[in-house]
Motif scaffolding. Structure first.
Motif, short mmCIF file in Angstrom:
data_model
loop_
_atom_site.label_atom_id
_atom_site.label_comp_id
_atom_site.label_asym_id
_atom_site.label_seq_id
_atom_site.Cartn_x
_atom_site.Cartn_y
_atom_site.Cartn_z
N UNK A 100 0.82 -1.21 0.00
CA UNK A 100 0.00 0.00 0.00
C UNK A 100 0.86 1.26 0.00
N UNK A 101 0.32 2.37 -0.53
CA UNK A 101 1.03 3.65 -0.45
C UNK A 101 1.24 4.05 1.00
N UNK A 102 2.15 5.01 1.25
CA UNK A 102 2.53 5.33 2.63
C UNK A 102 1.38 5.86 3.48
N UNK A 103 0.38 6.49 2.86
CA UNK A 103 -0.74 7.02 3.64
C UNK A 103 -1.53 5.95 4.35
N UNK A 194 -9.43 16.03 -0.41
CA UNK A 194 -9.90 14.75 0.12
C UNK A 194 -9.56 13.60 -0.82
N UNK A 195 -9.72 13.82 -2.13
CA UNK A 195 -9.36 12.76 -3.08
C UNK A 195 -7.86 12.52 -3.09
N UNK A 196 -7.08 13.59 -2.91
CA UNK A 196 -5.63 13.42 -2.81
C UNK A 196 -5.24 12.64 -1.57
N UNK A 197 -5.92 12.92 -0.45
CA UNK A 197 -5.66 12.17 0.77
C UNK A 197 -6.02 10.70 0.58
N UNK A 198 -7.17 10.45 -0.08
CA UNK A 198 -7.52 9.06 -0.38
C UNK A 198 -6.51 8.41 -1.30
N UNK A 199 -5.95 9.19 -2.23
CA UNK A 199 -4.97 8.65 -3.17
C UNK A 199 -3.68 8.22 -2.50
N UNK A 200 -3.23 8.97 -1.51
CA UNK A 200 -1.98 8.59 -0.84
C UNK A 200 -2.20 7.42 0.12
N UNK A 201 -3.50 7.11 0.37
CA UNK A 201 -3.83 5.93 1.19
C UNK A 201 -3.99 4.70 0.31
N UNK A 202 -4.71 4.84 -0.83
CA UNK A 202 -4.92 3.65 -1.67
C UNK A 202 -5.11 3.98 -3.15
N UNK A 203 -4.54 5.02 -3.66
CA UNK A 203 -4.41 5.36 -5.07
C UNK A 203 -5.73 5.65 -5.78
N UNK A 204 -6.69 4.70 -5.75
CA UNK A 204 -7.85 4.77 -6.64
C UNK A 204 -8.71 6.02 -6.46
N UNK A 205 -8.82 6.66 -5.28
CA UNK A 205 -9.66 7.87 -5.21
C UNK A 205 -9.25 8.98 -6.15
N UNK A 224 -4.99 20.94 -5.60
CA UNK A 224 -5.22 20.58 -4.20
C UNK A 224 -4.94 19.10 -3.96
N UNK A 225 -5.35 18.24 -4.90
CA UNK A 225 -5.10 16.80 -4.76
C UNK A 225 -3.59 16.52 -4.79
N UNK A 226 -2.89 17.15 -5.73
CA UNK A 226 -1.44 16.95 -5.81
C UNK A 226 -0.75 17.43 -4.54
N UNK A 227 -1.19 18.58 -4.02
CA UNK A 227 -0.58 19.12 -2.80
C UNK A 227 -0.80 18.18 -1.62
N UNK A 228 -2.02 17.60 -1.52
CA UNK A 228 -2.30 16.67 -0.42
C UNK A 228 -1.43 15.42 -0.54
N UNK A 229 -1.34 14.86 -1.75
CA UNK A 229 -0.52 13.65 -1.97
C UNK A 229 0.95 13.90 -1.64
N UNK A 230 1.47 14.98 -2.21
CA UNK A 230 2.90 15.26 -2.05
C UNK A 230 3.24 15.59 -0.60
N UNK A 235 5.94 14.02 4.25
CA UNK A 235 6.05 13.96 5.71
C UNK A 235 6.27 12.53 6.19
N UNK A 236 5.55 11.57 5.58
CA UNK A 236 5.73 10.19 5.98
C UNK A 236 7.10 9.65 5.56
N UNK A 237 7.55 10.03 4.36
CA UNK A 237 8.87 9.58 3.90
C UNK A 237 9.99 10.18 4.74
N UNK A 238 9.80 11.44 5.17
CA UNK A 238 10.83 12.10 5.98
C UNK A 238 10.86 11.57 7.40
N UNK A 239 9.69 11.18 7.91
CA UNK A 239 9.62 10.75 9.30
C UNK A 239 9.77 9.27 9.52
N UNK A 240 9.65 8.44 8.47
CA UNK A 240 9.72 7.00 8.62
C UNK A 240 10.55 6.39 7.49
#
Length: 473
Positions: A100-103, A194-205, A224-230, A235-240
């Motif tokens: 799964x994606x990092x989200x 919101x769709x960007x947040x869903x995308x970083x969790x499981x792509x399809x949104x 907005x979607x790109x900003x949420x994903x990136x 943050x997750x890549x930098x912290x983990x």
């Protein structure tokens, strides 16, 4: 009670005599204790949701038991194991089942914030997500020009997938995607986020952005979607450690036993013409051996062709209404699903959620598609978990059920794309006996509502009334 304005002749509407400026018009009085039509529909929806979810909770908690294996193991064994690893500040680098994606780490760690056991907390979060999606669909369906049909699709579709649906995190992602899609018209930036947040969790949104109308709304939602994903991904890549390690696990995957691509292998196996292996591989039961590389390439080609067609549609669509954006999202998701090497049973809740969003608009072209998806959900429950061991063993009866389910999804995909294409071709036809005058221009300052609401209502009005000849250019 309402005052009726006078007509041009000076006689008020409903008055008996001339010369009266105003008359009192009696409104029909609702019988005491009996809800109005809309209130009655909402009460019926609420009762149906409570009844079906109560049954679902009894099945999930084991008070009522269904045949099949223990479907809670993904939560208390796999998800809980990931939770323990994620707490140490790293992703499960040595676990190839992490696909799964990092989200997704945010969802896996969320039950740890609640006071109950990990399993019970996960069930609670899934139930809350289910209720939130239902509330959003009802709220949208009560608006002018909308319908409660989408809420009924959600009420029926989720329990038809059985207790498995509260033992996977897909219902949580679907609730986020439903919220994002419903927000796109009025608040494109929030919808995109919101769709960007869903995308970083499981792509399809992210597929929900396929049908956004070109111009400022597309720029705002996509940005907005790109900003949420990136931002979340960074943050997750930098912290983990190992945020994107899951990408390296994809290349060696086989064909999952429930996918469309697995059907030829099942039929060949029944006929004794395939001697490959069926085994747990990268977190799912997959078919490995002869013909698998060829089928994999065919499936990938199908994905490319499907999304190529969607791009052609996007750049050639000639007319839109309030349903077009949602219809395109469903068509894109169906293409994504049927051409994937994996169709896990929980994927059906994605389709149910997006189909429900489509049917909040009365003019949606996807009504028969939603019916096909609903027909596929009980077949999914039969093949998993009721007959999953037989599916793994390529039993003819189980494979017949699986084939029917997959054929329904293929039919839904073709019909969805066809109806989406037809609904956006050419000009809206004018009734032969109606002549519409050119409407007077309305200044922007005349709107008493926010521009997003006015934009949505204009799209909805376009479903009910055709454009005047001078407007259809």
């Amino acid at each position: 009670m309402e005052l009726a304005p006078a007509t041009e002749s000076g006689t008020p509407s409903g008055a008996d005599g001339p010369g009266t400026a105003l008359a009192v018009r009696q409104e029909p009085v609702q019988a005491a204790g009996r809800p109005s039509g809309r209130a009655g529909a909402v009460c019926a929806l609420g009762a149906a949701w409570l009844a079906t979810r109560a049954l679902l909770v009894l099945l999930v908690t084991g008070v009522l038991r269904m045949p099949g294996g223990d479907i809670t193991t993904d939560v208390w064994l796999i998800y809980h194991g990931w939770y323990g690893v994620l707490q140490t500040g790293t992703f499960p680098l040595d676990d190839v089942t992490w696909q799964y994606p990092p989200g997704a780490a945010l969802v896996i760690m969320l039950p740890g914030l609640l006071p109950w056991s990990y399993l019970v907390s996960f069930w609670v979060i899934c139930g809350v997500a289910d209720a939130v999606a239902m509330a959003l669909l009802v709220r949208t369906g009560l608006r002018k020009g909308r319908a409660l049909t989408g809420a009924w699709v959600w009420v029926a579709g989720v329990p038809l997938l059985g207790p498995m649906i509260y033992n996977r995190y897909d219902v949580i992602v679907t609730a986020v995607a439903v919220a994002g899609l419903l927000a796109l018209v009025r608040r494109p930036a929030i919808g995109g986020m919101l769709l960007g947040l869903g995308g970083i969790i499981k792509v399809w949104p992210l597929l929900g952005l396929m049908g956004t109308p070109s111009g400022r709304r597309t720029r705002r939602s996509w940005t907005s979607a790109a900003a949420a994903c990136v931002s979340v991904g960074f943050l997750l890549a930098a912290g983990m450690n190992g945020a994107f390690e899951f990408l390296t696990f994809q290349k060696d995957r086989g064909i999952e036993v429930e996918s469309v691509g697995a059907l030829p292998l099942h039929f060949a196996r029944i006929a004794g013409a395939w001697d490959g292996k069926v085994m747990m591989n990268y977190g799912s039961v997959e078919m490995l051996g002869p013909w698998v590389p060829v089928i994999t390439k065919v499936m990938m080609a199908g994905t490319l062709l499907g999304f190529g067609w969607l791009l052609v549609w996007r750049f050639t669509a000639k007319r839109r209404n309030a349903a077009t954006m949602y219809d395109a999202a469903l068509a894109a998701l169906l293409v994504f699903t049927v051409t994937s090497r994996v169709i896990s049973p929980q994927y059906l809740v994605w389709l149910v959620g997006v189909a429900a969003v489509c049917l909040t608009v009365r003019g949606s072209s996807q009504r028969p598609v939603a019916l096909l998806i609903l027909a596929a959900t009980p077949l999914t429950l039969v093949e998993f978990p009721l007959m999953f061991s037989e599916v793994v063993g390529s039993d003819p009866t189980a494979i017949t059920v699986l084939a029917l389910r997959n054929l329904l999804l293929l039919a839904a995909t073709g019909l969805s794309c066809f109806r989406l294409w037809r609904s956006t071709r050419g000009d809206a036809p004018l009734p032969a006996t109606v002549v519409l005058a050119r409407p007077e221009p309305v200044p922007a300052a005349a709107y008493s509502v926010r521009p997003g609401i006015a934009y949505e209502q204009d799209l909805l009005d376009g479903i009910e009334r055709p454009a005047a000849p001078s407007e259809r250019r």
